[in-house]
Design an enzyme around this catalytic site. Structure first.
Site, PDB file in Angstrom:
ATOM      1  N   GLY A 238     -57.844 -12.757  45.681  1.00  0.00           N
ATOM      2  CA  GLY A 238     -58.219 -12.030  44.744  1.00  0.00           C
ATOM      3  C   GLY A 238     -59.194 -12.616  43.677  1.00  0.00           C
ATOM      4  N   GLU A 287     -55.154 -17.862  49.339  1.00  0.00           N
ATOM      5  CA  GLU A 287     -55.647 -16.773  50.252  1.00  0.00           C
ATOM      6  C   GLU A 287     -57.175 -16.549  49.784  1.00  0.00           C
ATOM      7  OE1 GLU A 287     -52.582 -14.038  51.224  1.00  0.00           O
ATOM      8  OE2 GLU A 287     -51.190 -15.445  51.279  1.00  0.00           O
ATOM      9  N   CYS A 356     -78.722   9.681  57.824  1.00  0.00           N
ATOM     10  CA  CYS A 356     -79.043  10.915  57.377  1.00  0.00           C
ATOM     11  C   CYS A 356     -77.452  11.411  56.353  1.00  0.00           C
ATOM     12  CB  CYS A 356     -79.064  12.033  58.415  1.00  0.00           C
ATOM     13  SG  CYS A 356     -80.504  11.526  59.318  1.00  0.00           S
TER      14      CYS A 356
HETATM   15  N1  LLP Z   1     -54.534 -11.965  51.024  1.00  0.00           N
HETATM   16  C1  LLP Z   1     -54.363 -10.818  51.576  1.00  0.00           C
HETATM   17  C2  LLP Z   1     -53.018 -10.389  51.903  1.00  0.00           C
HETATM   18  C3  LLP Z   1     -55.278  -9.741  51.494  1.00  0.00           C
HETATM   19  O1  LLP Z   1     -54.914  -8.464  51.489  1.00  0.00           O
HETATM   20  C4  LLP Z   1     -56.513 -10.113  51.041  1.00  0.00           C
HETATM   21  C5  LLP Z   1     -57.681  -9.248  50.845  1.00  0.00           C
HETATM   22  C6  LLP Z   1     -57.001 -11.593  50.673  1.00  0.00           C
HETATM   23  C7  LLP Z   1     -55.883 -12.397  50.741  1.00  0.00           C
HETATM   24  C8  LLP Z   1     -58.232 -11.883  50.239  1.00  0.00           C
HETATM   25  O2  LLP Z   1     -58.477 -11.445  48.967  1.00  0.00           O
HETATM   26  P1  LLP Z   1     -59.991 -11.825  48.408  1.00  0.00           P
HETATM   27  O3  LLP Z   1     -59.749 -13.549  48.029  1.00  0.00           O
HETATM   28  O4  LLP Z   1     -61.162 -11.840  49.502  1.00  0.00           O
HETATM   29  O5  LLP Z   1     -59.983 -10.997  47.164  1.00  0.00           O
HETATM   30  N2  LLP Z   1     -63.168  -4.585  51.558  1.00  0.00           N
HETATM   31  C9  LLP Z   1     -62.892  -4.859  50.285  1.00  0.00           C
HETATM   32  C10 LLP Z   1     -61.942  -5.919  49.845  1.00  0.00           C
HETATM   33  C11 LLP Z   1     -60.570  -5.863  50.885  1.00  0.00           C
HETATM   34  C12 LLP Z   1     -59.727  -6.975  50.580  1.00  0.00           C
HETATM   35  C13 LLP Z   1     -58.193  -6.799  51.263  1.00  0.00           C
HETATM   36  N3  LLP Z   1     -57.434  -7.753  51.103  1.00  0.00           N
HETATM   37  C14 LLP Z   1     -64.207  -5.197  49.592  1.00  0.00           C
HETATM   38  O6  LLP Z   1     -65.505  -4.952  50.182  1.00  0.00           O
HETATM   39  O7  LLP Z   1     -64.090  -5.330  48.378  1.00  0.00           O
END
Ligand code: LLP
Length: 432
Positions: A238, A287, A356
């Site tokens: 996150g 994570e 398109c």
């Molecule tokens: N752990 C879990 C359980 C998750 O669901 C996610 C991301 C992460 C870790 C990693 O999160 P990060 O550190 O990357 O914020 N496609 C979207 C983002 C979807 C994130 C889904 N889960 C975008 O383009 O912003």
């Protein structure tokens, strides 16, 4: 800090001018900086140095084998969400004992595969899944290591499509119910309770929601440690990145000193969280996906046409929403800059792709340098949730991916060909 900087007016990735890569490998193409990925991993690792911790890189952010290999060589673990992602980790020689398996819809086949391989833990998302994993483990005569994903019901104050930690979302098990579910898990014959997990959302730009969630979870973690001897607490991913420094500071990103940025840094994240996490006496897992890869990649595209209507200056480029869907899907901001610095006044422009659909737009009414046909543009912060979310809409082959390390640029994924796209398709003999 990232390694995309202008030198003598040319935007470089590390030591290599992006225009050189574009001319050699064609556009659109993704370009990643190996050094930036390493640097981000190491910064976070150092910031958490006081804790017994493991960085489990969220494979979904960018699952290119070269990226995964980079993480594996740094000693990282992996957060995976499908059998395919586990197979990628195995393919690069990543340590499956450091894999945690998340996701609300794990299939029986995926559970069998992960159990046979021997992953670190399944992050359980529902009571039904707990029972399913127990019964698959019984059939395979294995014990399944698990943690349960808690939904702490904390508002991460991020984009609605990527917030995950409130009761409006499908993720995890409600905080109030969690003790009962652990009790149930402890009675299941083929389950080993190993930890607890949370993930409240993605692209968080302040530490407050993390702090709120960890504070809420801390007594629970202590109790579970006493009762079931859990060995880890995963605080999820996150950590947000800067997508729109120009909007925040009135200056483009490459002028900005990282220390000056008023955003969540590994240091500020650690400063707020380590004092809460250390006394818990368990290993901390993080994570991160976007934080590691997001600012380590750009999408390079070429201007095909300039189209001036009475109202607008459209810059039509050869990348499209199929290559990078974030602007269309989340209305996400990505800085767009020419690879060769352009002096002179800016002009309000819409950068659009050839598809398109009106949604095929990378930016609207944004002051951009005056560019012309044939110029290369770099769409910044496209290292995470970019290539991995690309599609073949309009029978557009996926772009090439290039990784730079110092003076070297290597193709880490070939550009697809149209024939490779229809290779799995069949025409039944009964169609005349
Ligand atoms: N752990 C879990 C359980 C998750 O669901 C996610 C991301 C992460 C870790 C990693 O999160 P990060 O550190 O990357 O914020 N496609 C979207 C983002 C979807 C994130 C889904 N889960 C975008 O383009 O912003």
């Amino acid at each position: 800090m990232h390694e995309f900087q202008y030198r003598n007016g040319e935007l470089h990735c590390e030591e290599v001018p992006l225009s050189k890569i574009a001319a050699k490998y064609g556009t659109p193409c993704y370009v990643y900086s190996h050094r930036t990925i390493r640097d981000h991993y190491q910064k976070l690792d150092q910031a958490l140095g006081e804790l017994d911790h493991t960085i489990c890189y969220a494979v979904k952010a960018n699952s290119n084998l070269a990226v995964l290999r980079t993480i594996a060589s740094l000693g990282g673990g992996f957060d995976v969400v499908s059998k395919g992602e586990i197979e990628r980790v195995v393919a690069v020689g990543g340590d499956h004992h450091r894999c945690i398996f998340a996701g609300v819809g794990k299939t029986i086949r995926e559970i069998e595969f992960a159990l046979r391989l021997g992953i670190y833990a399944f992050n359980i998302e529902s009571e039904a899944e707990l029972e399913r994993i127990n019964s698959v483990a019984r059939r395979l005569r294995k014990r399944a290591p698990i943690s349960i994903r808690v939904n702490p019901n904390v508002d991460a104050k991020t984009h609605a499509k990527i917030t995950t930690g409130t009761y409006e979302n499908k993720f995890g098990i409600a905080f109030e119910r969690i003790k009962q579910v652990y009790q149930k898990a402890s009675r299941l014959s083929h389950i080993d309770i190993k930890g607890i997990q949370m993930h409240i959302g993605s692209q968080l730009t302040t530490a407050d929601p993390f702090e709120g969630a960890v504070t809420k979870m801390a007594p629970l973690v202590r109790e579970l440690r006493e009762r079931y001897h859990i060995e880890f607490f995963s605080i999820g991913g996150g950590l947000g990145i800067v997508y729109n420094p120009a909007l925040e500071s009135g200056r483009p990103s490459w002028w900005r000193k990282p220390q000056a940025a008023n955003i969540l840094t590994p240091e500020s994240y650690a400063q707020r969280l380590v004092p809460l996490l250390k006394p818990l006496g368990v290993r901390i897992l993080v994570e991160p996906g976007r934080f590691i890869a997001g600012n380590a990649g750009v999408l390079v595209t070429q201007v095909e046409y300039i189209k001036k209507t009475g109202k607008k200056n459209f810059v039509i480029v050869n990348a499209a929403m199929n290559d990078l869907i974030r602007p269309a899907f989340y209305e996400a901001h990505h800085d767009i800059v020419p690879t060769r610095k352009k002096p002179g006044a800016k002009i309000s422009s819409d950068v659009v792709g050839p598809i398109c659909e009106t949604g095929d737009t990378f930016c609207k009414d944004r002051p951009l340098p005056r560019v012309k046909e044939g110029d290369y543009l770099a769409i910044l912060s496209a290292g995470a949730y970019a290539f991995v979310m690309a599609s073949n809409y309009n029978t557009r082959p996926m772009p090439a991916e290039i990784m730079v390390n110092g003076k070297r640029a290597s193709v880490v994924r070939e550009r697809e060909t149209a024939a490779s796209l229809w290779a799995p398709e069949r025409i039944p003999s009964w169609i005349k």
